[in-house]
Write a protein that holds these residues in place. Structure first.
Motif, PDB file in Angstrom:
ATOM      1  N   TRP A 113       0.840  -1.209   0.000  1.00 30.02           N
ATOM      2  CA  TRP A 113       0.000   0.000   0.000  1.00 30.02           C
ATOM      3  C   TRP A 113       0.873   1.256   0.000  1.00 30.02           C
ATOM      4  O   TRP A 113       0.609   2.216  -0.740  1.00 30.02           O
ATOM      5  CB  TRP A 113      -0.903   0.014   1.232  1.00 30.02           C
ATOM      6  N   ILE A 114       1.902   1.243   0.826  1.00 32.57           N
ATOM      7  CA  ILE A 114       2.812   2.398   0.916  1.00 32.57           C
ATOM      8  C   ILE A 114       3.509   2.619  -0.421  1.00 32.57           C
ATOM      9  O   ILE A 114       3.624   3.750  -0.910  1.00 32.57           O
ATOM     10  CB  ILE A 114       3.835   2.183   2.057  1.00 32.57           C
ATOM     11  N   MET A 115       3.960   1.503  -1.016  1.00 27.82           N
ATOM     12  CA  MET A 115       4.648   1.597  -2.309  1.00 27.82           C
ATOM     13  C   MET A 115       3.731   2.175  -3.388  1.00 27.82           C
ATOM     14  O   MET A 115       4.138   3.023  -4.192  1.00 27.82           O
ATOM     15  CB  MET A 115       5.100   0.183  -2.707  1.00 27.82           C
ATOM     16  N   ALA A 116       2.470   1.722  -3.384  1.00 29.38           N
ATOM     17  CA  ALA A 116       1.508   2.209  -4.382  1.00 29.38           C
ATOM     18  C   ALA A 116       1.232   3.700  -4.189  1.00 29.38           C
ATOM     19  O   ALA A 116       1.192   4.470  -5.169  1.00 29.38           O
ATOM     20  CB  ALA A 116       0.200   1.416  -4.263  1.00 29.38           C
ATOM     21  N   ASN A 165      -1.439   0.310  11.981  1.00 34.37           N
ATOM     22  CA  ASN A 165      -0.087   0.122  11.457  1.00 34.37           C
ATOM     23  C   ASN A 165       0.706   1.433  11.516  1.00 34.37           C
ATOM     24  O   ASN A 165       0.338   2.432  10.889  1.00 34.37           O
ATOM     25  CB  ASN A 165      -0.160  -0.387  10.017  1.00 34.37           C
ATOM     26  N   LYS A 166       1.804   1.401  12.259  1.00 37.81           N
ATOM     27  CA  LYS A 166       2.601   2.624  12.458  1.00 37.81           C
ATOM     28  C   LYS A 166       3.205   3.125  11.149  1.00 37.81           C
ATOM     29  O   LYS A 166       3.205   4.324  10.865  1.00 37.81           O
ATOM     30  CB  LYS A 166       3.726   2.348  13.461  1.00 37.81           C
ATOM     31  N   LYS A 167       3.741   2.209  10.372  1.00 39.37           N
ATOM     32  CA  LYS A 167       4.438   2.613   9.142  1.00 39.37           C
ATOM     33  C   LYS A 167       3.492   3.303   8.156  1.00 39.37           C
ATOM     34  O   LYS A 167       3.861   4.289   7.516  1.00 39.37           O
ATOM     35  CB  LYS A 167       5.076   1.374   8.494  1.00 39.37           C
ATOM     36  N   VAL A 168       2.276   2.774   8.056  1.00 41.25           N
ATOM     37  CA  VAL A 168       1.287   3.392   7.145  1.00 41.25           C
ATOM     38  C   VAL A 168       0.990   4.827   7.590  1.00 41.25           C
ATOM     39  O   VAL A 168       0.984   5.757   6.778  1.00 41.25           O
ATOM     40  CB  VAL A 168      -0.010   2.556   7.084  1.00 41.25           C
ATOM     41  N   TYR A 169       0.778   5.000   8.899  1.00 43.50           N
ATOM     42  CA  TYR A 169       0.511   6.345   9.417  1.00 43.50           C
ATOM     43  C   TYR A 169       1.702   7.285   9.211  1.00 43.50           C
ATOM     44  O   TYR A 169       1.540   8.451   8.854  1.00 43.50           O
ATOM     45  CB  TYR A 169       0.149   6.278  10.907  1.00 43.50           C
TER      46      TYR A 169
END
Length: 546
Positions: A144-147, A175-179
């Motif tokens: 998701w982050i990559m997209a 999710n911490k990374k997504v935020y």
């Protein structure tokens, strides 16, 4: 199948004719491409196909594209891309789609398609690939982050990136990374808008048709993300990570102040908050005149470090825990390790560290790892009595830790306190788990060989042989055999081997060492060698499987 393959090859003919006509490939090379492509097409149309066949096909087509690119550069021909490259790119995308439909779970295959699209295909194609991939793999936050990053960086669409992050948070609400990446994206979007506004103002253009909301320009969207994130993830480390992201941007002072206030108001029960706030004092501006001389700089650094320590002291008063002391000790240790030519500053740092270590120990809240640093400092400064006292205190605090006993024993050995060492070994074996005691036995043998009489050393070996732990008993047998050979020669080694060869547990190393000793003699006795081999075979069989 042959008809389908023939049709696929015929579809290539226009682009191959163009390649030959414009001089990028020769007639012979075109024939070679047709031959190779036919073989690859047949593999893709078999009843049972493998992933490797698809990868080989794609790789071959990419190699052709790369070669076309090099030939274009060589002959300086940049025309007819629609007739030459575009059909090849379209074909590769089509094969990638077939492969990812068949092997949906292979994330690497999806990512290979994304990488190809970034290099060769249209930007719209990347979105389609990501969309299909996320429909299959919504459980992977990294995708998701990559997209979202691709939408922001490749298509320059912050709206699409935001939409993807919001969808990601439906699947991964905590999710911490997504935020973190969503927060960063909003700040990047804000930075882009501010730059656009600045350029338009510089060009004295009318801003009427452009919408620059003051709220967005002042990072209010990022603040909304922060509030939402910290409402779900209430951790000081996470808040600090968002603050560090905000600090990268030069227009976020208000946002940083807001996060700092939140950190100080709601997260004082976490040692990381105090650690972060203390270290911020190092970055405080200093007096400009003082910084001209080395002594002035040292004085400024001392003041900053003292301010840091004041914050740590406040933290200790309100949060007297092991993690809090660990942060304090780690800070003092890190400052001591920093190089300085000012002796006064170095002494001050060492004195501060020793004081903090002592207070943490007195509170029974000093981590095991820091006793080693403490002993090293005391030994290097020549405080033998202090080092001995700390070594003994450490064994009482961590009486079941093999590493602490080893460290304390080595310290007392270094100080030459043989009487204390002997007694401490006895204490160590009564406290530690026998299954973990092998390093202590090895250390005792090493010390005894260097400092005690042969009779006392032999007594140590015999005690070790009686251990109920197989690893200890086997190691003692091997060491006893080696020691017997080095102190009493072949006869003593032979006697030791004979007395121990029937006492299980036995190791292969015990037998191989005796065989080596037998072979080292001027005239090896074949009967003894044969006995060793036969006894080893009897014990371990004929296979050498460890």
């Amino acid at each position: 199948m042959a008809e389908v393959v023939q049709q696929r090859i015929e579809e290539r003919i226009p682009e191959l004719e163009q390649l030959e006509r414009v001089g990028l490939f020769t007639k012979k090379e075109v024939k070679s491409i047709i031959k190779r492509a036919t073989a690859l097409e047949y593999k893709l149309h078999r009843l049972i196909v493998s992933k490797e066949d698809f990868i080989a096909y794609i790789q071959y087509e990419i190699n052709v594209l790369e070669l076309i690119k090099k030939r274009r550069a060589h002959i300086h021909y940049q025309f007819k891309r629609e007739e030459i490259e575009f059909p090849v790119i379209h074909r590769i995308n089509s094969v990638f789609r077939r492969a990812t439909n068949k092997w949906k779970d292979d994330v690497q295959l999806w990512l290979s398609h994304v990488a190809f699209c970034k290099k060769w295909a249209t930007k719209g194609q990347i979105s389609k690939v990501f969309s299909a991939m996320l429909a299959i793999h919504p459980d992977k936050p990294a995708l998701w982050i990559m997209a979202a990053k691709s939408e922001l960086e490749d298509r320059r669409s912050s709206e699409s990136a935001r939409h993807l992050f919001l969808r990601a948070l439906r699947f991964h609400p905590n999710n911490k990374k997504v935020y973190q990446e969503y927060f960063r994206m909003e700040l990047l979007h804000c930075e882009k808008l501010r730059k656009q506004k600045k350029e338009l103002e510089k060009a004295e253009m009318d801003l009427g048709e452009y919408e620059f909301s003051p709220e967005i320009l002042s990072a209010k969207l990022a603040e909304v993300v922060y509030r939402d994130a910290t409402g779900k993830i209430k951790e000081a480390e996470f808040v600090i990570s968002l603050l560090n992201i905000a600090a990268i941007f030069d227009f976020t002072k208000e946002l940083q102040d807001f996060i700092l206030e939140d950190l100080q108001a709601n997260y004082t029960e976490d040692s990381l908050t105090w650690d972060f706030m203390a270290k911020r004092e190092l970055e405080a501006p200093g007096a400009g005149e003082e910084l001209q001389t080395a002594k002035g700089r040292a004085s400024d650094i001392t003041r900053r470090e003292e301010r840091c320590c004041q914050v740590y002291e406040e933290g200790i008063k309100s949060l007297n825990t092991e993690p809090m002391w660990t942060c304090y000790v780690a800070f003092c240790l890190e400052r001591l390790k920093r190089k300085t030519n000012v002796q006064e500053l170095k002494e001050k740092r060492q004195e501060r560290l020793l004081g903090v270590l002592q207070r943490a120990h007195d509170s029974s809240l000093l981590k095991e790892d820091y006793y080693k640093n403490w002993l090293q400092i005391l030994l290097s400064s020549g405080d033998a009595a202090g080092a001995a006292s700390v070594a003994m205190a450490a064994t009482q605090r961590f009486s079941q830790s093999v590493s602490v006993w080893s460290l304390s024993l080595q310290t007392l050995m270094q100080l030459g306190r043989e009487r204390d060492v002997g007694r401490l070994f006895q204490d160590a074996f009564t406290h530690v788990n026998p299954k973990e005691s092998l390093p202590l036995w090895q250390l005792q043998v090493q010390w005894s060989v260097a400092n005690q009489s042969p009779e006392e050393t032999e007594a140590v070996f015999k005690r070790g042989l009686l251990s109920a732990v197989a690893a200890v008993a086997m190691e003692m047998k091997e060491s006893y055999l080696d020691w017997s050979y080095s102190t009493g020669g072949y006869k003593k080694a032979r006697k030791t081997f004979t007395s121990l060869q029937e006492n299980r547990p036995l190791s292969k190393a015990f037998f191989t060492r005796m065989i080596q000793i037998e072979k080292e003699q001027e005239t090896p006795k074949m009967n003894n060698l044969r006995d060793c081999y036969e006894r080893a075979l009897q014990e371990f069989g004929t296979s050498d499987d460890g």
